[in-house]
Design a protein around this motif. Structure first.
Motif, PDB file in Angstrom:
ATOM      1  N   GLY A 157     -26.916 134.135  41.195  1.00 43.86           N
ATOM      2  CA  GLY A 157     -26.727 133.153  42.245  1.00 43.86           C
ATOM      3  C   GLY A 157     -26.601 131.722  41.762  1.00 43.86           C
ATOM      4  N   ASP A 158     -26.195 130.839  42.695  1.00 37.93           N
ATOM      5  CA  ASP A 158     -26.089 129.411  42.405  1.00 37.93           C
ATOM      6  C   ASP A 158     -27.477 128.808  42.223  1.00 37.93           C
ATOM      7  OD1 ASP A 158     -23.339 129.496  42.617  1.00 37.93           O
ATOM      8  OD2 ASP A 158     -23.324 128.943  44.746  1.00 37.93           O
ATOM      9  N   ARG A 159     -27.515 127.691  41.526  1.00 36.88           N
ATOM     10  CA  ARG A 159     -28.761 126.949  41.333  1.00 36.88           C
ATOM     11  C   ARG A 159     -28.588 125.471  41.654  1.00 36.88           C
ATOM     12  NH1 ARG A 159     -29.779 131.553  41.283  1.00 36.88           N
ATOM     13  NH2 ARG A 159     -30.989 132.776  39.763  1.00 36.88           N
ATOM     14  N   SER A 160     -27.438 125.107  42.211  1.00 31.69           N
ATOM     15  CA  SER A 160     -27.145 123.700  42.517  1.00 31.69           C
ATOM     16  C   SER A 160     -26.783 123.580  43.990  1.00 31.69           C
ATOM     17  CB  SER A 160     -25.985 123.191  41.651  1.00 31.69           C
ATOM     18  OG  SER A 160     -26.310 123.276  40.272  1.00 31.69           O
ATOM     19  N   PHE A 161     -27.578 122.796  44.729  1.00 38.09           N
ATOM     20  CA  PHE A 161     -27.388 122.683  46.172  1.00 38.09           C
ATOM     21  C   PHE A 161     -27.217 121.240  46.647  1.00 38.09           C
ATOM     22  CE2 PHE A 161     -30.498 126.165  45.265  1.00 38.09           C
ATOM     23  CZ  PHE A 161     -29.594 127.218  45.388  1.00 38.09           C
ATOM     24  N   GLY A 162     -27.227 120.298  45.714  1.00 33.42           N
ATOM     25  CA  GLY A 162     -27.190 118.899  46.096  1.00 33.42           C
ATOM     26  C   GLY A 162     -25.901 118.465  46.767  1.00 33.42           C
ATOM     27  N   SER A 163     -24.807 119.186  46.543  1.00 29.13           N
ATOM     28  CA  SER A 163     -23.518 118.792  47.125  1.00 29.13           C
ATOM     29  C   SER A 163     -23.315 119.321  48.542  1.00 29.13           C
ATOM     30  CB  SER A 163     -22.375 119.298  46.238  1.00 29.13           C
ATOM     31  OG  SER A 163     -22.340 120.727  46.232  1.00 29.13           O
ATOM     32  N   TRP A 164     -24.205 120.192  49.003  1.00 27.20           N
ATOM     33  CA  TRP A 164     -23.980 120.847  50.297  1.00 27.20           C
ATOM     34  C   TRP A 164     -23.822 119.871  51.466  1.00 27.20           C
ATOM     35  CZ3 TRP A 164     -27.314 125.940  50.769  1.00 27.20           C
ATOM     36  CH2 TRP A 164     -26.884 126.840  49.793  1.00 27.20           C
TER      37      TRP A 164
END
Length: 362
Positions: A157-164
């Motif tokens: 899975g992804d581990r980067s959510f800051g751009s959401w």
């Protein structure tokens, strides 16, 4: 690998038990024995993102991306067509990676040419990708699913959510159809829903805990199964609904843990405009067949009409005027979040002095 993961999701979801208790059991209608109306006076129509739906029930996003899940989508689309309920696709991320799986999603529109169909993308999708998804399905709306907890547990899975947040704002501003933002089983808070409204999102699907548990599904896919401690993460759907009460300017949809038509009525009474069901319908389809799913949906709609009749609600929106008893974990949640749970027990519209039925005299 993506196709295998999609098939794994279906297998694990079907194997999860959905007949147990959840927080909807802490929501009880106060029965007023003379509140009933004539069933012929009940309409199930609701407003959703500026459109009129004939029913407050829809088939929520489930799957797509492999031959097996494409066949499931075909059967779900047939059931939606035969019953007139709207339907959403599963995540279309597999289509963005491989055009060859397009038909596993496009079948939703091919089998349901005149129905209300929603595309489904993740929060990392670009505006161009979202437009491709909309075009593929000739979609009437697009769902953006939020699944940070699932991604964390997912081995790949992804581990980067800051751009959401920025991506959601851009999509809402630039695509030609209403945007629905939904959680996948961990819930939306009042603050999140308010932010989504201000970002231009038309509908928030609270997608609370209580139904298909994607933390458990992804943990079952891990060799060590070492994320079991996250399986109870998040807020339940009833708790999300009471938390979001009073947030205006955005439609609220309830999904997550809806097991019966009574749960549909409970969700509507807690402020939802509409209700999405996935797990129960998927299990019916996989364990039985399309005909059984069609019959199940028709039965749910018929039983929902009966519930509204007994409660004296001529429309689903009228359920927001019914008296509710909030107990158990829902009452505890209300207390901790500063919500007056007792006020839900004293709001009945039909038994005010001005509306109370008058005795007839000879």
């Amino acid at each position: 690998m993506i196709a295998d993961r999609k098939d794994d999701h279906v297998r694990h979801a079907v194997n999860q038990h959905r007949d147990g208790s959840n927080d909807f059991d802490s929501v009880t209608f106060v029965h007023h024995a003379l509140a009933g109306i004539d069933s012929q006076d009940v309409s199930l129509a609701v407003d959703f993102a500026g459109k009129r739906w004939d029913t407050p029930l829809f088939v929520n996003g489930m799957t797509g991306g492999s031959p097996n899940t494409g066949e499931i989508n075909r059967q779900l689309a047939i059931a939606a067509r035969e019953t007139g309920v709207p339907i959403a696709s599963g995540s279309m991320s597999a289509y963005f990676r491989d055009d060859a799986v397009a038909d596993t999603y496009r079948v939703l529109r091919q089998e349901n040419p005149h129905g209300y169909v929603m595309a489904n993308v993740n929060a990392t999708a670009t505006v161009d990708q979202v437009r491709r998804a909309i075009d593929l399905l000739e979609a009437d709306a697009v769902q953006i699913h939020l699944n940070a907890v699932q991604e964390i547990v997912m081995p790949e899975g992804d581990r980067s959510f800051g751009s959401w947040p920025r991506q959601i704002e851009q999509i809402a501003a630039q695509v030609p159809v209403p945007v629905v933002v939904k959680e996948v089983g961990f819930g939306l808070s009042r603050q999140t829903v308010s932010w989504l409204r201000d970002a231009g999102v038309a509908v928030a699907d609270v997608g609370g805990r209580g139904g298909t548990n994607f933390a458990r599904i992804e943990n079952d896919r891990r060799s060590a199964a070492d994320f079991a401690f996250l399986e109870s993460w998040g807020q339940s759907t009833p708790n999300c609904l009471v938390d979001c009460a009073g947030v205006t300017g955005i439609d609220i949809v309830a999904s997550g843990g809806i097991r019966t038509p009574l749960d549909v009525a409970r969700a509507l009474a807690l402020g939802a405009n509409a209700t999405g069901v996935a797990g129960v319908f998927l299990e019916t389809l996989v364990r039985k067949d399309t005909a059984a799913l069609v019959e199940t949906i028709r039965t749910w709609l018929d039983q929902l009409r009966h519930i509204l009749t007994v409660l004296g609600a001529s429309t689903p929106a009228d359920l927001a005027g019914c008296d509710l008893l909030l107990t158990g974990d829902v009452a505890t949640f209300c207390g901790l979040r500063g919500i007056d749970a007792a006020s839900y027990a004293h709001r009945n519209l039909w038994w005010s002095e001005s509306e109370r039925p008058q005795r007839s005299h000879p």
